[in-house]
Design an enzyme around this catalytic site. Structure first.
Site, PDB file in Angstrom:
ATOM      1  N   GLN A  91       0.908  -1.051  -0.429  1.00 37.86           N
ATOM      2  CA  GLN A  91       0.038   0.163  -0.260  1.00 37.86           C
ATOM      3  C   GLN A  91       1.189   0.893  -0.201  1.00 37.86           C
ATOM      4  OE1 GLN A  91      -3.935  -0.294   3.087  1.00 37.86           O
ATOM      5  NE2 GLN A  91      -1.611  -1.573   3.844  1.00 37.86           N
ATOM      6  N   ASN A  92       2.620   1.192   0.072  1.00 33.27           N
ATOM      7  CA  ASN A  92       2.818   2.183   0.317  1.00 33.27           C
ATOM      8  C   ASN A  92       3.535   2.975  -0.777  1.00 33.27           C
ATOM      9  OD1 ASN A  92       3.416   1.497   2.762  1.00 33.27           O
ATOM     10  ND2 ASN A  92       4.902   0.690   3.360  1.00 33.27           N
ATOM     11  N   HIS A 109      -1.427   1.082  -4.736  1.00 32.35           N
ATOM     12  CA  HIS A 109      -1.422   2.288  -3.790  1.00 32.35           C
ATOM     13  C   HIS A 109      -0.954   3.710  -5.006  1.00 32.35           C
ATOM     14  CE1 HIS A 109      -3.631   1.843  -0.924  1.00 32.35           C
ATOM     15  NE2 HIS A 109      -4.548   1.199  -1.233  1.00 32.35           N
ATOM     16  N   CYS A 117      -0.636  12.182 -16.609  1.00 32.29           N
ATOM     17  CA  CYS A 117      -0.329  13.071 -17.426  1.00 32.29           C
ATOM     18  C   CYS A 117      -1.637  12.970 -17.157  1.00 32.29           C
ATOM     19  CB  CYS A 117      -0.050  12.697 -19.225  1.00 32.29           C
ATOM     20  SG  CYS A 117      -0.713  14.210 -19.663  1.00 32.29           S
ATOM     21  N   CYS A 136       3.676  16.767 -19.508  1.00 32.44           N
ATOM     22  CA  CYS A 136       3.549  15.345 -20.469  1.00 32.44           C
ATOM     23  C   CYS A 136       4.697  15.458 -21.164  1.00 32.44           C
ATOM     24  CB  CYS A 136       2.541  15.196 -20.129  1.00 32.44           C
ATOM     25  SG  CYS A 136       2.173  13.196 -20.755  1.00 32.44           S
ATOM     26  N   GLY A 175       2.502  -4.597   9.018  1.00 39.62           N
ATOM     27  CA  GLY A 175       2.553  -3.016   9.190  1.00 39.62           C
ATOM     28  C   GLY A 175       1.327  -2.050   8.620  1.00 39.62           C
ATOM     29  N   THR A 176       0.583  -2.928   9.153  1.00 42.54           N
ATOM     30  CA  THR A 176      -0.867  -1.991   7.763  1.00 42.54           C
ATOM     31  C   THR A 176      -2.020  -2.657   9.179  1.00 42.54           C
ATOM     32  OG1 THR A 176      -2.450  -2.033   6.073  1.00 42.54           O
ATOM     33  CG2 THR A 176      -1.773  -3.902   6.895  1.00 42.54           C
ATOM     34  N   SER A 177      -2.858  -1.144   9.569  1.00 39.84           N
ATOM     35  CA  SER A 177      -3.453  -1.349  10.649  1.00 39.84           C
ATOM     36  C   SER A 177      -5.423  -1.370  10.462  1.00 39.84           C
ATOM     37  CB  SER A 177      -3.897   0.477  10.738  1.00 39.84           C
ATOM     38  OG  SER A 177      -4.222   1.126   9.651  1.00 39.84           O
ATOM     39  N   ALA A 218       8.630  -4.385  13.106  1.00 33.55           N
ATOM     40  CA  ALA A 218       9.102  -5.078  11.892  1.00 33.55           C
ATOM     41  C   ALA A 218      10.455  -5.920  11.367  1.00 33.55           C
ATOM     42  CB  ALA A 218       8.127  -4.253  10.485  1.00 33.55           C
TER      43      ALA A 218
HETATM   44  C1  BV8 Z   1     -12.149   2.772  -3.394  1.00 37.36           C
HETATM   45  C2  BV8 Z   1      -2.419   6.678  -0.753  1.00 37.36           C
HETATM   46  C3  BV8 Z   1     -13.928   2.186  -4.340  1.00 37.36           C
HETATM   47  C4  BV8 Z   1      -1.870   8.226  -0.669  1.00 37.36           C
HETATM   48  C5  BV8 Z   1      -3.295   5.590   0.454  1.00 37.36           C
HETATM   49  C6  BV8 Z   1     -16.213   3.628   5.243  1.00 37.36           C
HETATM   50  C7  BV8 Z   1     -16.187   2.667   5.142  1.00 37.36           C
HETATM   51  C8  BV8 Z   1     -14.843   1.085   4.350  1.00 37.36           C
HETATM   52  C9  BV8 Z   1     -14.465   2.031   3.746  1.00 37.36           C
HETATM   53  C10 BV8 Z   1     -14.493   3.310   3.138  1.00 37.36           C
HETATM   54  C11 BV8 Z   1     -15.310   4.207   3.794  1.00 37.36           C
HETATM   55  N1  BV8 Z   1     -15.727   5.455   3.697  1.00 37.36           N
HETATM   56  C12 BV8 Z   1     -14.308   5.428   2.582  1.00 37.36           C
HETATM   57  C13 BV8 Z   1     -13.958   3.850   2.005  1.00 37.36           C
HETATM   58  C14 BV8 Z   1     -13.475   3.735   0.716  1.00 37.36           C
HETATM   59  C15 BV8 Z   1     -11.466   4.206   1.619  1.00 37.36           C
HETATM   60  C16 BV8 Z   1     -11.382   3.462   2.978  1.00 37.36           C
HETATM   61  O1  BV8 Z   1     -10.897   2.255   3.057  1.00 37.36           O
HETATM   62  N2  BV8 Z   1     -11.626   4.666   3.717  1.00 37.36           N
HETATM   63  C17 BV8 Z   1     -10.948   4.070   5.157  1.00 37.36           C
HETATM   64  C18 BV8 Z   1     -10.156   5.406   5.483  1.00 37.36           C
HETATM   65  C19 BV8 Z   1     -12.156   4.057   5.753  1.00 37.36           C
HETATM   66  N3  BV8 Z   1     -11.127   3.294  -0.015  1.00 37.36           N
HETATM   67  C20 BV8 Z   1     -10.171   4.180  -1.094  1.00 37.36           C
HETATM   68  O2  BV8 Z   1     -10.896   4.733  -1.001  1.00 37.36           O
HETATM   69  C21 BV8 Z   1     -10.211   3.092  -2.034  1.00 37.36           C
HETATM   70  N4  BV8 Z   1     -10.317   3.432  -3.343  1.00 37.36           N
HETATM   71  O3  BV8 Z   1     -12.175   2.117  -2.070  1.00 37.36           O
HETATM   72  O4  BV8 Z   1     -12.405   2.827  -4.319  1.00 37.36           O
HETATM   73  C22 BV8 Z   1     -13.836   2.350  -5.999  1.00 37.36           C
HETATM   74  C23 BV8 Z   1     -14.285   1.808  -6.390  1.00 37.36           C
HETATM   75  C24 BV8 Z   1     -14.571   1.330  -7.718  1.00 37.36           C
HETATM   76  C25 BV8 Z   1     -14.542   2.514  -8.339  1.00 37.36           C
HETATM   77  C26 BV8 Z   1     -13.977   3.525  -8.205  1.00 37.36           C
HETATM   78  C27 BV8 Z   1     -13.658   3.084  -6.159  1.00 37.36           C
HETATM   79  C28 BV8 Z   1      -8.922   3.657  -2.251  1.00 37.36           C
HETATM   80  C29 BV8 Z   1      -7.453   3.905  -0.786  1.00 37.36           C
HETATM   81  C30 BV8 Z   1      -6.060   4.260  -1.475  1.00 37.36           C
HETATM   82  C31 BV8 Z   1      -6.110   5.668  -0.212  1.00 37.36           C
HETATM   83  N5  BV8 Z   1      -4.594   6.136  -0.922  1.00 37.36           N
HETATM   84  N6  BV8 Z   1      -2.130   5.746  -0.024  1.00 37.36           N
HETATM   85  C32 BV8 Z   1      -0.816   8.620   0.035  1.00 37.36           C
HETATM   86  O5  BV8 Z   1      -0.427   7.408   0.814  1.00 37.36           O
HETATM   87  O6  BV8 Z   1      -0.782   9.801   0.191  1.00 37.36           O
HETATM   88  S1  BV8 Z   1      -4.167   4.674   1.304  1.00 37.36           S
HETATM   89  C33 BV8 Z   1      -3.157   5.300   2.831  1.00 37.36           C
HETATM   90  O7  BV8 Z   1      -3.542   4.559   3.909  1.00 37.36           O
HETATM   91  C34 BV8 Z   1      -1.045   4.703   2.522  1.00 37.36           C
HETATM   92  O8  BV8 Z   1      -1.431   3.734   1.067  1.00 37.36           O
HETATM   93  C35 BV8 Z   1      -1.217   3.395   3.956  1.00 37.36           C
HETATM   94  O9  BV8 Z   1      -0.716   2.476   3.233  1.00 37.36           O
HETATM   95  C36 BV8 Z   1      -2.798   3.280   3.448  1.00 37.36           C
HETATM   96  C37 BV8 Z   1      -2.786   2.235   4.957  1.00 37.36           C
HETATM   97  O10 BV8 Z   1      -2.609   2.870   5.947  1.00 37.36           O
HETATM   98  P1  BV8 Z   1      -1.691   2.103   6.382  1.00 37.36           P
HETATM   99  O11 BV8 Z   1      -0.523   1.137   5.536  1.00 37.36           O
HETATM  100  O12 BV8 Z   1      -2.276   0.203   7.194  1.00 37.36           O
HETATM  101  O13 BV8 Z   1      -0.713   2.976   7.523  1.00 37.36           O
HETATM  102  P2  BV8 Z   1      -1.156   3.283   9.488  1.00 37.36           P
HETATM  103  O14 BV8 Z   1      -0.400   4.494   9.398  1.00 37.36           O
HETATM  104  O15 BV8 Z   1      -3.264   3.673   8.820  1.00 37.36           O
HETATM  105  O16 BV8 Z   1      -1.662   1.969   9.762  1.00 37.36           O
HETATM  106  C38 BV8 Z   1       0.376   1.720  10.414  1.00 37.36           C
HETATM  107  C39 BV8 Z   1       0.380   0.205  11.233  1.00 37.36           C
HETATM  108  O17 BV8 Z   1       1.683  -0.245  11.014  1.00 37.36           O
HETATM  109  C40 BV8 Z   1      -0.266  -0.089  12.482  1.00 37.36           C
HETATM  110  O18 BV8 Z   1      -0.986  -0.562  13.116  1.00 37.36           O
HETATM  111  C41 BV8 Z   1       0.919   0.335  13.485  1.00 37.36           C
HETATM  112  O19 BV8 Z   1       0.558  -0.453  14.788  1.00 37.36           O
HETATM  113  C42 BV8 Z   1       1.823  -0.570  12.866  1.00 37.36           C
HETATM  114  N7  BV8 Z   1       3.468  -0.075  12.813  1.00 37.36           N
HETATM  115  C43 BV8 Z   1       4.208   1.398  13.363  1.00 37.36           C
HETATM  116  N8  BV8 Z   1       5.346   0.984  13.329  1.00 37.36           N
HETATM  117  C44 BV8 Z   1       5.301  -0.295  12.950  1.00 37.36           C
HETATM  118  C45 BV8 Z   1       4.386  -1.205  12.581  1.00 37.36           C
HETATM  119  N9  BV8 Z   1       4.359  -2.863  12.430  1.00 37.36           N
HETATM  120  C46 BV8 Z   1       5.479  -2.985  12.770  1.00 37.36           C
HETATM  121  N10 BV8 Z   1       6.969  -2.123  12.386  1.00 37.36           N
HETATM  122  C47 BV8 Z   1       7.083  -1.006  13.218  1.00 37.36           C
HETATM  123  N11 BV8 Z   1       7.715  -0.542  13.277  1.00 37.36           N
HETATM  124 ZN    ZN Z   2       0.444  13.499 -22.112  1.00 35.76          ZN
END
Ligand code: BV8
Ligand code: ZN
Length: 232
Positions: A91-92, A109, A117, A136, A175-177, A218
């Site tokens: 997802q990163n 992602h 573009c 572009c 490493g994903t929540s 991790a």
């Molecule tokens: C889609 C790019 C539909 C951006 C990202 C309500 C309910 C359910 C779902 C939804 C809802 N409302 C909206 C939705 C859908 C939405 C969604 O899920 N929203 C959530 C917030 C509720 N999803 C979307 O919009 C997705 N698209 O659904 O499309 C569709 C269908 C058909 C046609 C068209 C459309 C798109 C989602 C993509 C968004 N873009 N990234 C950017 O990076 O700027 S997501 C973003 O969050 C990052 O990619 C990130 O990776 C991702 C998830 O977060 P995590 O990676 O889990 O990171 P987080 O901080 O949350 O957790 C870190 C974890 O690591 C923690 O648990 C922590 O304890 C742990 N940790 C910390 N340190 C360590 C560790 N573990 C081990 N070792 C360590 N040292």
């Molecule tokens: Zn172009």
């Protein structure tokens, strides 16, 4: 686990945390006092493109200051030494898995170091800053956007991911929540015989869907997991 087993690994921001990249919910997902979810959207880009360009320029620049950690390197070693299929879905949007040597890698992602573009949709490497004047190089004129999947947009290569999940013998989330879908739902999409394992600093929102969920950092859990699979 026999050596020809098919493995799918999903990583999130937590695998890059020990490299110094901030997670999304660590600092309760704030950036310049904006919630990430409000900046990482097509609406935000339409509303205030310079704010969104700045958000990604800052994160793209920070990549030059961080290195892959032992967890990234262990996953690259696993890919090179494992006899069966291995697909790493991240997802990163950072480049740390690639820099660690992972090749069978899918950025669902998007990627900070690429641009897309708005006219011809061509995707190309974009290592430097991007702003409203960026053009572009393929069609010679279109404005550029970060090649990032924003909230509300379709993640990349989902068909390929679900096929791999359906066929895999082992699914590991690292490493994903478990906040963001569809990635958080992948554990429910594996085939009937697959084993599932979660490696995370604390149990994720979907930890109960995994057969095993280990907590820890991790850089401790992942090398141990890889050594167990490969033998020392
Ligand atoms: C889609 C790019 C539909 C951006 C990202 C309500 C309910 C359910 C779902 C939804 C809802 N409302 C909206 C939705 C859908 C939405 C969604 O899920 N929203 C959530 C917030 C509720 N999803 C979307 O919009 C997705 N698209 O659904 O499309 C569709 C269908 C058909 C046609 C068209 C459309 C798109 C989602 C993509 C968004 N873009 N990234 C950017 O990076 O700027 S997501 C973003 O969050 C990052 O990619 C990130 O990776 C991702 C998830 O977060 P995590 O990676 O889990 O990171 P987080 O901080 O949350 O957790 C870190 C974890 O690591 C923690 O648990 C922590 O304890 C742990 N940790 C910390 N340190 C360590 C560790 N573990 C081990 N070792 C360590 N040292
Ligand atoms: Zn172009």
């Amino acid at each position: 686990m026999y050596r020809a087993a098919r493995i799918v690994i999903l990583t999130g921001a937590g695998i890059s945390a020990e490299s110094g990249l901030r997670t999304f919910r660590g600092a309760d997902g704030l950036w310049e006092n904006h919630r990430v979810q409000e900046v990482a959207t097509p609406e935000a880009f339409h509303q205030d493109p310079e704010l969104v360009y700045r958000f990604y320029n800052e994160r793209r620049r920070s990549l030059a200051t961080v290195q892959p950690n032992a967890a990234h390197l262990a996953l690259a070693r696993l890919e090179h030494e494992w006899g069966g299929d291995l697909l790493l879905v991240t997802q990163n949007v950072d480049d740390l898995h690639g820099r660690a040597g992972s090749r069978n890698l899918l950025h669902m992602h998007g990627e900070l170091l690429k641009g897309r573009c708005l006219d011809c949709r061509a995707v190309r490497a974009w290592p430097g800053d991007m702003d409203q004047t960026s053009r572009c190089l393929s069609c010679g004129g279109g404005p550029m956007r970060p090649h990032i999947v924003w909230f509300g947009e379709m993640p990349l290569e989902t068909t390929r991911i679900y096929q791999a999940l359906d066929r895999c013998d082992l699914f590991v989330a690292i490493g994903t929540s478990g906040h963001v879908y569809p990635a958080a739902g992948f554990v429910e999409a594996v085939g009937p015989g697959a084993r599932t394992l979660e490696l995370n600093l604390e149990p994720s929102l979907v930890a109960s869907a995994f057969q095993r969920s280990l907590t820890g950092r991790a850089t401790d859990l992942v090398p141990t997991f890889v050594n167990e699979l490969l033998g020392p």
